[in-house]
Design an enzyme around this catalytic site. Structure first.
Site, mmCIF file in Angstrom:
data_model
loop_
_atom_site.group_PDB
_atom_site.id
_atom_site.type_symbol
_atom_site.label_atom_id
_atom_site.label_comp_id
_atom_site.label_asym_id
_atom_site.label_seq_id
_atom_site.Cartn_x
_atom_site.Cartn_y
_atom_site.Cartn_z
ATOM 1 N N ASN A 122 0.910 -1.094 0.061
ATOM 2 C CA ASN A 122 0.082 -0.030 0.143
ATOM 3 C C ASN A 122 0.971 1.066 -0.089
ATOM 4 O O ASN A 122 0.199 2.001 -0.954
ATOM 5 C CB ASN A 122 -1.626 0.049 1.709
ATOM 6 C CG ASN A 122 -2.223 -0.730 0.848
ATOM 7 O OD1 ASN A 122 -2.416 -0.568 0.327
ATOM 8 N ND2 ASN A 122 -2.408 -1.979 1.614
ATOM 9 N N LYS A 170 4.761 2.433 25.330
ATOM 10 C CA LYS A 170 3.919 2.788 24.285
ATOM 11 C C LYS A 170 4.330 4.562 24.181
ATOM 12 O O LYS A 170 4.790 5.270 22.710
ATOM 13 C CB LYS A 170 2.300 2.659 24.289
ATOM 14 C CG LYS A 170 1.620 2.854 23.372
ATOM 15 C CD LYS A 170 0.602 2.878 23.202
ATOM 16 C CE LYS A 170 0.371 2.152 22.550
ATOM 17 N NZ LYS A 170 0.085 1.311 20.761
ATOM 18 N N MET A 190 0.325 -2.083 12.417
ATOM 19 C CA MET A 190 -0.535 -3.788 13.130
ATOM 20 C C MET A 190 0.370 -3.484 14.790
ATOM 21 O O MET A 190 1.036 -4.514 15.544
ATOM 22 C CB MET A 190 0.361 -4.744 12.678
ATOM 23 C CG MET A 190 0.650 -5.299 11.619
ATOM 24 S SD MET A 190 -1.653 -5.219 11.667
ATOM 25 C CE MET A 190 -1.393 -5.790 9.386
ATOM 26 N N ARG A 191 0.045 -1.954 15.060
ATOM 27 C CA ARG A 191 -0.001 -0.975 16.410
ATOM 28 C C ARG A 191 -1.196 -0.615 16.918
ATOM 29 O O ARG A 191 -1.614 0.238 16.165
ATOM 30 C CB ARG A 191 1.116 -0.447 16.859
ATOM 31 C CG ARG A 191 2.264 -1.606 17.447
ATOM 32 C CD ARG A 191 3.395 -0.411 17.418
ATOM 33 N NE ARG A 191 4.803 -1.429 17.405
ATOM 34 C CZ ARG A 191 4.470 -1.846 17.623
ATOM 35 N NH1 ARG A 191 4.288 -2.255 19.726
ATOM 36 N NH2 ARG A 191 6.207 -3.159 17.556
ATOM 37 N N ASN A 237 -6.720 5.033 8.601
ATOM 38 C CA ASN A 237 -7.005 3.005 8.253
ATOM 39 C C ASN A 237 -6.840 2.606 7.564
ATOM 40 O O ASN A 237 -8.264 3.153 6.463
ATOM 41 C CB ASN A 237 -6.536 2.789 10.022
ATOM 42 C CG ASN A 237 -6.816 1.202 9.900
ATOM 43 O OD1 ASN A 237 -5.386 0.651 9.188
ATOM 44 N ND2 ASN A 237 -6.993 0.233 10.459
ATOM 45 N N HIS A 245 -8.290 -1.510 6.172
ATOM 46 C CA HIS A 245 -8.482 -2.507 6.918
ATOM 47 C C HIS A 245 -8.661 -3.855 6.038
ATOM 48 O O HIS A 245 -10.088 -3.698 4.999
ATOM 49 C CB HIS A 245 -9.527 -3.024 8.300
ATOM 50 C CG HIS A 245 -9.194 -4.189 8.674
ATOM 51 N ND1 HIS A 245 -8.346 -4.478 9.263
ATOM 52 C CD2 HIS A 245 -10.005 -5.266 9.459
ATOM 53 C CE1 HIS A 245 -8.592 -5.925 9.925
ATOM 54 N NE2 HIS A 245 -9.451 -5.956 9.147
#
Ligand code: GAR
Length: 192
Positions: free
Chosen positions: A14, A65, A90-91, A107, A109
Site C-alpha cells: 500500500n 508506548k 500493526m499497532r 487506516n 483494513h
C-alpha cells in the site's frame, strides 16, 4: 500541498501504491516520512529506494508506548506532517498521537468492518465461509479497527479461494481505493 506520513510494519504494497501515485502525478501530496516499527521490513527498503525519509524504531528499545509515540510525534512535527496514513501498521495508536492528530489519522483494513477486525482479517473471512468480504478505510480512534468509516468496497469470495488468492484480490482493491480516498481527503481539505 499536504504533507503526509505513512506508518507501516510489513511488506508495504500500500505504501508502494501511494508512492507510485505521487510519482505519476495522480496524487498531489508530499510523502514526507515513513514511520516503521520493524526496521528490517520490506517497506523500509521501498522508502529508501524512493527517497522517502524513514524513522524506523523497535518498541522494545523504549520504556512504554508513550515514550516511542513522543519520539514519533517529534519527527512528525519536525517534518510538519498534516496527515497520518496507516498502511499495515500493526499497532494501536495511543493517546499521545491521537491527541495531536485525532481526525487526521486514517487506516485501511482488509475486511468490511465491523466484520473481522484485528489480525488476519483475510483468514478470518475464509474461516467464516463468507461469500463477500472487502476493504474498509476509516478514521482512527482508540479502538482496534474502529472509528468512523470513510470508504468501503466489497470483494467476492469464490468457492476455490485460498487465503493467498483472496488476499491478492483484496490488495488490488486496497491499492486503488486507498489512493482515491486519500486524494479525496486531501482535496476536500484544500476546498474547505
Ligand atoms: C493490508 O492488507 C492492510 O489492509 C492490512 O495490512 C496489510 C498490509 O499490507 N492492515 C490491517 O490488517 C490493519 N488492521 P502491505 O504491507 O502490503 O501494505
Amino acid at each position: 500541498m499536504s504533507r503526509v506520513a505513512i506508518f507501516a510494519s510489513g511488506s508495504g504494497s500500500n505504501f508502494q501504491a501511494l508512492v507510485d501515485a505521487v510519482e505519476a502525478g495522480r496524487l498531489d501530496a508530499q510523502l514526507s516520512l515513513l514511520v516503521c516499527d520493524q526496521p528490517s521490513a520490506r517497506v523500509a527498503r521501498r522508502a529508501n529506494d524512493h527517497h522517502v525519509p524513514c524513522f524506523a524504531f523497535s518498541a522494545k528499545d523504549y520504556e512504554s508506548k508513550e515514550a516511542f509515540e513522543q519520539e514519533i510525534l517529534k519527527k512528525l512535527q519536525e517534518s510538519e506532517i498534516d496527515w497520518i496514513i496507516l498502511a499495515g501498521y500493526m499497532r494501536l495508536i495511543g493517546p499521545t498521537l491521537l491527541a495531536a492528530y485525532g481526525g487526521r489519522i486514517v487506516n485501511i483494513h482488509p475486511s468490511l468492518l465491523p466484520s473481522f477486525p484485528g489480525k488476519d482479517a483475510v483468514g478470518q473471512a475464509i474461516e467464516a465461509g463468507v461469500k463477500v468480504t472487502g476493504v474498509t478505510i476509516h478514521y482512527v480512534d482508540a479502538g482496534m479497527d474502529t472509528g468512523p468509516i470513510i470508504a468501503q468496497e466489497a470483494v467476492a469470495v469464490s468457492e476455490d479461494d485460498t487465503r493467498e488468492s483472496l488476499q491478492k484480490k483484496i490488495q488490488l482493491v486496497e491499492h486503488r481505493l486507498y489512493v482515491d480516498t486519500v486524494k479525496s481527503l486531501l482535496h476536500s481539505e484544500v476546498k474547505s
